[in-house]
Design a protein around this motif. Structure first.
Motif, PDB file in Angstrom:
ATOM      1  N   THR A  85     -34.755 -25.985  -8.734  1.00 27.69           N
ATOM      2  CA  THR A  85     -35.268 -25.131  -7.661  1.00 27.69           C
ATOM      3  C   THR A  85     -34.067 -24.637  -6.850  1.00 27.69           C
ATOM      4  N   PRO A  86     -34.236 -23.546  -6.091  1.00 33.57           N
ATOM      5  CA  PRO A  86     -33.084 -23.004  -5.355  1.00 33.57           C
ATOM      6  C   PRO A  86     -32.592 -23.936  -4.250  1.00 33.57           C
ATOM      7  N   ALA A  87     -31.302 -23.853  -3.955  1.00 32.08           N
ATOM      8  CA  ALA A  87     -30.727 -24.651  -2.859  1.00 32.08           C
ATOM      9  C   ALA A  87     -31.397 -24.286  -1.532  1.00 32.08           C
ATOM     10  N   MET A  88     -31.652 -22.994  -1.355  1.00 32.45           N
ATOM     11  CA  MET A  88     -32.294 -22.543  -0.118  1.00 32.45           C
ATOM     12  C   MET A  88     -33.799 -22.437  -0.329  1.00 32.45           C
ATOM     13  N   GLU A  89     -34.561 -23.012   0.580  1.00 30.47           N
ATOM     14  CA  GLU A  89     -36.012 -22.816   0.613  1.00 30.47           C
ATOM     15  C   GLU A  89     -36.336 -22.067   1.904  1.00 30.47           C
ATOM     16  N   ASN A  90     -37.497 -21.430   1.935  1.00 36.55           N
ATOM     17  CA  ASN A  90     -37.945 -20.893   3.212  1.00 36.55           C
ATOM     18  C   ASN A  90     -38.093 -22.044   4.197  1.00 36.55           C
ATOM     19  N   LEU A  91     -37.652 -21.832   5.429  1.00 36.71           N
ATOM     20  CA  LEU A  91     -37.763 -22.908   6.421  1.00 36.71           C
ATOM     21  C   LEU A  91     -39.214 -23.351   6.605  1.00 36.71           C
ATOM     22  N   GLU A 126     -37.586 -35.870  13.456  1.00 36.81           N
ATOM     23  CA  GLU A 126     -36.172 -36.168  13.249  1.00 36.81           C
ATOM     24  C   GLU A 126     -35.648 -35.383  12.039  1.00 36.81           C
ATOM     25  N   GLY A 127     -36.450 -35.346  10.994  1.00 30.18           N
ATOM     26  CA  GLY A 127     -36.078 -34.612   9.783  1.00 30.18           C
ATOM     27  C   GLY A 127     -35.851 -33.134  10.048  1.00 30.18           C
ATOM     28  N   ASP A 128     -36.711 -32.529  10.868  1.00 28.62           N
ATOM     29  CA  ASP A 128     -36.535 -31.111  11.209  1.00 28.62           C
ATOM     30  C   ASP A 128     -35.147 -30.854  11.771  1.00 28.62           C
ATOM     31  N   LYS A 129     -34.674 -31.793  12.593  1.00 35.25           N
ATOM     32  CA  LYS A 129     -33.346 -31.623  13.205  1.00 35.25           C
ATOM     33  C   LYS A 129     -32.230 -31.767  12.181  1.00 35.25           C
ATOM     34  N   LEU A 130     -32.507 -32.512  11.118  1.00 34.59           N
ATOM     35  CA  LEU A 130     -31.463 -32.787  10.123  1.00 34.59           C
ATOM     36  C   LEU A 130     -31.415 -31.734   9.009  1.00 34.59           C
ATOM     37  N   LEU A 131     -32.293 -30.741   9.109  1.00 28.21           N
ATOM     38  CA  LEU A 131     -32.253 -29.649   8.134  1.00 28.21           C
ATOM     39  C   LEU A 131     -31.075 -28.726   8.422  1.00 28.21           C
ATOM     40  N   PHE A 132     -30.314 -28.388   7.398  1.00 31.46           N
ATOM     41  CA  PHE A 132     -29.310 -27.337   7.550  1.00 31.46           C
ATOM     42  C   PHE A 132     -30.014 -25.983   7.459  1.00 31.46           C
ATOM     43  N   LYS A 133     -29.836 -25.171   8.498  1.00 27.08           N
ATOM     44  CA  LYS A 133     -30.514 -23.881   8.547  1.00 27.08           C
ATOM     45  C   LYS A 133     -29.514 -22.757   8.265  1.00 27.08           C
ATOM     46  N   ALA A 171     -35.428 -21.284  14.728  1.00 27.14           N
ATOM     47  CA  ALA A 171     -36.479 -20.772  13.844  1.00 27.14           C
ATOM     48  C   ALA A 171     -36.522 -19.242  13.856  1.00 27.14           C
ATOM     49  N   ARG A 172     -36.032 -18.638  14.952  1.00 23.41           N
ATOM     50  CA  ARG A 172     -35.983 -17.177  15.027  1.00 23.41           C
ATOM     51  C   ARG A 172     -34.725 -16.629  14.357  1.00 23.41           C
ATOM     52  N   LEU A 173     -33.644 -17.405  14.424  1.00 24.18           N
ATOM     53  CA  LEU A 173     -32.369 -16.948  13.850  1.00 24.18           C
ATOM     54  C   LEU A 173     -32.301 -17.202  12.341  1.00 24.18           C
ATOM     55  N   CYS A 174     -33.099 -18.149  11.874  1.00 20.97           N
ATOM     56  CA  CYS A 174     -32.974 -18.620  10.490  1.00 20.97           C
ATOM     57  C   CYS A 174     -34.334 -18.646   9.809  1.00 20.97           C
ATOM     58  N   GLU A 175     -34.421 -18.011   8.658  1.00 17.55           N
ATOM     59  CA  GLU A 175     -35.653 -18.073   7.851  1.00 17.55           C
ATOM     60  C   GLU A 175     -35.534 -19.067   6.720  1.00 17.55           C
ATOM     61  N   LYS A 176     -34.286 -19.463   6.408  1.00 15.28           N
ATOM     62  CA  LYS A 176     -34.058 -20.309   5.242  1.00 15.28           C
ATOM     63  C   LYS A 176     -33.335 -21.593   5.638  1.00 15.28           C
ATOM     64  N   GLY A 177     -33.524 -22.622   4.823  1.00 13.43           N
ATOM     65  CA  GLY A 177     -32.796 -23.862   5.038  1.00 13.43           C
ATOM     66  C   GLY A 177     -32.417 -24.468   3.709  1.00 13.43           C
ATOM     67  N   LEU A 178     -31.439 -25.394   3.741  1.00  8.15           N
ATOM     68  CA  LEU A 178     -31.041 -26.068   2.501  1.00  8.15           C
ATOM     69  C   LEU A 178     -32.017 -27.203   2.226  1.00  8.15           C
ATOM     70  N   ARG A 179     -32.321 -27.429   0.953  1.00 12.58           N
ATOM     71  CA  ARG A 179     -33.329 -28.462   0.640  1.00 12.58           C
ATOM     72  C   ARG A 179     -32.838 -29.825   1.106  1.00 12.58           C
ATOM     73  N   TYR A 180     -33.778 -30.626   1.582  1.00 14.94           N
ATOM     74  CA  TYR A 180     -33.512 -31.914   2.223  1.00 14.94           C
ATOM     75  C   TYR A 180     -33.749 -33.049   1.240  1.00 14.94           C
ATOM     76  N   ASP A 181     -34.636 -32.806   0.294  1.00 13.83           N
ATOM     77  CA  ASP A 181     -34.881 -33.753  -0.801  1.00 13.83           C
ATOM     78  C   ASP A 181     -35.418 -32.939  -1.972  1.00 13.83           C
ATOM     79  N   LEU A 182     -35.798 -33.623  -3.053  1.00 16.83           N
ATOM     80  CA  LEU A 182     -36.339 -32.900  -4.208  1.00 16.83           C
ATOM     81  C   LEU A 182     -37.864 -32.953  -4.246  1.00 16.83           C
ATOM     82  N   THR A 183     -38.470 -33.734  -3.368  1.00 16.57           N
ATOM     83  CA  THR A 183     -39.915 -33.944  -3.430  1.00 16.57           C
ATOM     84  C   THR A 183     -40.678 -32.745  -2.877  1.00 16.57           C
ATOM     85  N   VAL A 184     -40.283 -32.279  -1.696  1.00 22.43           N
ATOM     86  CA  VAL A 184     -40.976 -31.136  -1.096  1.00 22.43           C
ATOM     87  C   VAL A 184     -40.775 -29.869  -1.936  1.00 22.43           C
TER      88      VAL A 184
END
Lengths: 452, 452
Positions: A42-48, A58-65, A91-104
């Protein structure tokens, strides 16, 4: 100019490290394939919107946006910029984030491609994930996960096969492990039994502490957490549990005879344990009621694997879940999965020095370069060797022997080949074994046989 | 709830796509190894200071930037937020970016690890890169590059071996290609010759257009670009160049006899061409003076590879550079490299249907599940097969034969195994060949032999 560097918590992997990592990934990949798992990516970037809210606050904060490209300020008011709520602004500046795990991403994949997938769907995925965690020893901001899941099947054969995979992978690595299994339904049954259905974690923790702080202290802690004396008393058969897996299951079965959920949990665990016993694994499988990871997620069996000879915590884990894809509007899809922790396995293999000796070997033979005419002859001989699958290098520059030998030592090549005036005339090649120092004159055919 | 999706320009890879992609990557990887290249990996995120300014102004805009974690507004004034210069603000909001290619991270790697590296350093790297390009057919925002470079060696043997790699890789794929070679020094020599040292691109373009618009129009265009009539006249031997590679080199040598740079370029090209001819490549190597890619970067040989049977543009390219690491304060390091375009190769292999038939095959045999007792027997037989390297699946659920067969067809398994009451009693396994429909009764040993 300062020496360039990389972001903290990230790593470069040198050729030697890559060889070792590839050995790990290839071993896992091969065993997954033997069991019929198919690879996806799957792509490195997912939609946020895919990632946010799936890992807790806590996880939301640890997402690379990832900052929107182009005019990322477009449509953002001065007030929004100034109000200081960085979460909302991000959330307004960024539509995409880097995947945090492979499950989601896997859940998203299954829902998005539901019409193309044949169930049960057995997939594996080996890709990096990114987390803005504070970097520390053994914790990185970019690391690989190696997941396998089967979705669309309730069968416990899947649990059995995943544990066989664990056993096979660690046997191939030569790492002795303990495979711990629990079942959430048993914890739920025990919590029902004592009349406090929410206290699963407290029960697991209490059993865990028994050896360390003793029965009286455990009872005191349970009382503090609000469990009644009668409830605590009902857990006594668990605190006193003895015997092998089968005997322990008997005790649990008796205790949970009247709780549907608990009974189901015991039956599930018994099926998995019995099946695995009949398959003669190399590593031991132990029931472990203290295993309480992912209780908000797992619904059946829970697994955890620990190395016996290195203190490093869990090196593989997983479990059964009943609602992987509900978050994306596709409820009721059951599945079970495991995840190998490649970075910790890497550390264990290093500590125990368990890599096969040829893991880091790339080049089998280096041709010493004596001059333009000799190099032309080397080119032909090297080409012939490569056609026979033998990896060969020619030292590219015409330079001092000492420098060429120091290169040979640095890359750890087991043989060097010498083609000089004599060899050109005789059609033979001088081959030197770098381990024994032995030198021999070989015809091209003999050379192929020697190096194959 | 809307069906989830992925960011535009990115892709999920299904099991079939992954099998094909792995075939491509593994082939390239294997050939790189045969030539003694070592793999490295670098982090997806680099410091923005490493990336910015390396790809021109347009490239800076195409970098994906990663929002700083935590309070990313800290220290940013209201004025900075408001002044509308998004480029400047982005640099304040983001310290990191996703890698844009593998070359700049490699240059950074070499400088950062210079003390650990043995020169010459032969590395390959197969990793995704990200570009905020407008997505369109065949252009993605995440795609893989497969680069190999040798740094720290001036020897032209490296150029020769890289072209051998190109020839070997495409031969293994079964893709017929044309390998085009040029040398920047020859273009520079021609530009010197006509007294306009900056007009290399104009010369290359003129030669390129010769067939399409004719000599008169080419001359007119050169005149428009400011080149004098005398200069244009001096290029006539190039416009009229004829013959094979060797004859063309003779013409160039005569024309550039008095230009040191041009002469050097002809000599370099001759060495590479002659060496390759003596090695009997499968694909043809052609001198192509119109090759003018990367002239601000390449300093010697320039390569480009095109598929002969599919119109798709360049599928591999590369060249010699003299100053890879100068941007990071380590001048004078020469190197040469190539990059395979995996996505275009994928398209070519698809169009020509060149994948080996077993590329997408994962599971060799599927055991049909007739019930709990039968499945237990399947488990043992499948385990035995896997120990012999045969990939085997058991259909996990006890369900209708029709459903199990439709799964077998979907995963394209070549054999199914049936173990029912009779087989349990006889100790034999019924095996059905899904292609021929043939069914046979086999002992475990015969089963292993049949499926190996």
């Amino acid at each position: 100019m300062n020496k360039p560097s990389i972001p903290k918590g990230t790593r470069d992997f040198s050729p030697t490290e890559m060889s070792k990592r590839n050995y790990i990934f290839n071993t896992i990949r091969h065993v997954y394939s033997l069991y019929g798992f198919h690879q996806i990516e799957t792509p490195a970037m997912e939609n946020l919107s895919t990632l946010m809210g799936k890992y807790g606050e806590e996880g939301d904060k640890l997402l690379f946006k990832v900052l929107n490209s182009g005019d990322f300020l477009k449509g953002i008011t001065a007030e929004e910029l100034q109000d200081g709520a960085t979460g909302r602004l991000a959330a307004r500046l960024c539509e995409k984030g880097l995947r945090y795990d492979l499950t989601v991403p896997f859940a998203r994949y299954v829902v998005q491609h539901r019409d193309e997938l044949q169930m049960p769907f057995k997939r594996y995925q080996i890709q990096p994930v990114w987390r803005a965690d504070r970097p520390q020893k053994g914790r990185y901001r970019e690391f690989y996960q190696c997941d396998a899941d089967i979705v669309g099947s309730d069968s416990l054969l899947n649990e059995v096969e995943l544990m066989q995979i664990v056993d096979t992978v660690f046997s191939q690595f030569g790492i002795r492990v303990a495979i711990h299994i629990n079942n959430r339904k048993i914890l739920a049954g025990l919590a029902n039994l004592i009349g406090f259905p929410q206290k699963m974690i407290e029960i697991a923790t209490a059993i865990d502490k028994l050896d360390k702080i003793g029965l009286d202290n455990v009872k005191a802690e349970l009382a503090t957490s609000g469990i009644s004396p009668e409830g605590i008393e009902k857990l006594m058969p668990i605190f006193n549990i003895e015997g092998n897996n089968s005997q322990q299951l008997d005790t649990m079965a008796t205790l949970l005879a009247n709780d549907e959920t608990g009974k189901k949990g015991v039956e599930e665990l018994r099926f998995v344990i019995d099946s695995l016993e009949s398959l003669n694994l190399n590593n031991t499988v132990t029931i472990d009621l203290t295993l309480a990871r992912g209780l908000n997620y797992y619904t059946g069996c829970i697994f955890e694997v620990k190395a016996l000879d290195v203190e490093i915590g869990s090196i593989t884990g997983g479990g059964r879940y009943d609602n992987l894809t509900g978050i994306f509007g596709m409820p009721g899809l059951s599945g079970v999965g495991i995840s190998f922790g490649a970075d910790r396995i890497y550390d264990v293999l290093n500590q125990l020095n368990l890599y096969p000796t040829d893991t880091t070997l790339v080049t089998k033979v280096l041709f010493i370069n004596f001059g333009e005419k000799e190099a032309a002859c080397c080119l032909k001989t090297a080409t012939m060797l490569r056609k026979h699958g033998i990896s060969a290098e020619i030292y590219p520059d015409i330079t001092k022997m000492k420098k060429q030998m120091s290169y040979a030592n640095a890359i750890g090549v087991p043989y060097i080949a010498l083609i000089g005036e004599n060899e050109i005339n005789s059609g033979l090649v001088s081959l030197k074994d770098m381990t024994t120092g032995e030198q021999m004159q070989l015809s091209p055919q003999q050379l192929i046989e020697k190096l194959s």
